[in-house]
Design a protein around this motif. Structure first.
Motif, mmCIF file in Angstrom:
data_model
loop_
_atom_site.group_PDB
_atom_site.id
_atom_site.type_symbol
_atom_site.label_atom_id
_atom_site.label_comp_id
_atom_site.label_asym_id
_atom_site.label_seq_id
_atom_site.Cartn_x
_atom_site.Cartn_y
_atom_site.Cartn_z
ATOM 1 N N ARG A 4 0.863 -1.171 0.000
ATOM 2 C CA ARG A 4 0.000 0.000 0.000
ATOM 3 C C ARG A 4 0.905 1.228 0.000
ATOM 4 N NH1 ARG A 4 -4.681 0.601 4.338
ATOM 5 N NH2 ARG A 4 -2.958 0.506 5.793
ATOM 6 N N HIS A 12 -3.998 10.573 0.654
ATOM 7 C CA HIS A 12 -4.371 9.471 -0.246
ATOM 8 C C HIS A 12 -3.502 8.244 -0.001
ATOM 9 C CE1 HIS A 12 -4.268 7.167 -4.040
ATOM 10 N NE2 HIS A 12 -5.566 7.460 -4.040
ATOM 11 N N ARG A 13 -4.128 7.079 -0.141
ATOM 12 C CA ARG A 13 -3.386 5.813 -0.086
ATOM 13 C C ARG A 13 -4.036 4.833 -1.050
ATOM 14 N NH1 ARG A 13 -6.438 5.795 4.745
ATOM 15 N NH2 ARG A 13 -7.866 4.039 4.828
ATOM 16 N N THR A 14 -3.253 3.905 -1.564
ATOM 17 C CA THR A 14 -3.793 2.891 -2.461
ATOM 18 C C THR A 14 -4.407 1.764 -1.638
ATOM 19 O OG1 THR A 14 -1.759 1.574 -2.561
ATOM 20 C CG2 THR A 14 -1.975 3.372 -4.160
ATOM 21 N N ALA A 22 0.089 -1.402 -7.105
ATOM 22 C CA ALA A 22 0.040 -0.316 -6.123
ATOM 23 C C ALA A 22 0.929 0.846 -6.552
ATOM 24 C CB ALA A 22 0.464 -0.827 -4.750
ATOM 25 N N LYS A 25 -0.861 2.779 -9.330
ATOM 26 C CA LYS A 25 -1.948 3.603 -8.782
ATOM 27 C C LYS A 25 -1.381 4.845 -8.097
ATOM 28 C CE LYS A 25 -5.545 0.949 -9.627
ATOM 29 N NZ LYS A 25 -6.606 1.325 -10.514
ATOM 30 N N HIS A 26 -0.266 4.674 -7.398
ATOM 31 C CA HIS A 26 0.399 5.786 -6.718
ATOM 32 C C HIS A 26 0.882 6.819 -7.743
ATOM 33 C CE1 HIS A 26 2.591 7.766 -3.506
ATOM 34 N NE2 HIS A 26 3.724 7.648 -4.163
ATOM 35 N N HIS A 29 -2.031 8.696 -9.240
ATOM 36 C CA HIS A 29 -2.516 9.709 -8.307
ATOM 37 C C HIS A 29 -1.676 10.971 -8.408
ATOM 38 C CE1 HIS A 29 -3.743 11.729 -4.627
ATOM 39 N NE2 HIS A 29 -2.472 11.775 -4.270
#
Length: 75
Positions: A4, A12-14, A22, A25-26, A29
């Motif tokens: 994560r 925000h966190r995945t 992950a 996604k990071h 973002h």
């Protein structure tokens, strides 16, 4: 293992995902929310849940289908 990623510039966190998912996604973002800032933050590693969210999600979907399909076929 599941990973994560936490944003270093906001809260925000995945989700718990495979490392490559992950990380992507990071990065996504940061591109959308912080376009001029280099990605930063921290990474959590969960070695107790090697499948991450996806394994649990597949089991949940299978259970829902097992409950919904027979009900739908009884018409």
């Amino acid at each position: 293992m599941a990973y994560r990623y936490w944003c270093g510039d906001c809260g925000h966190r995945t989700l718990w995902l495979r490392q490559s998912d992950a990380e992507q996604k990071h990065l996504d973002h940061y591109v959308t929310e912080h376009p001029r800032i280099a990605p930063g933050g921290r990474i959590e590693i969960n070695d107790k849940n090697p499948e991450g969210v996806s394994g649990s999600l597949l089991v949940l979907i299978a259970l829902v289908l097992l409950l919904v399909l027979p009900a739908a076929c009884q018409r």
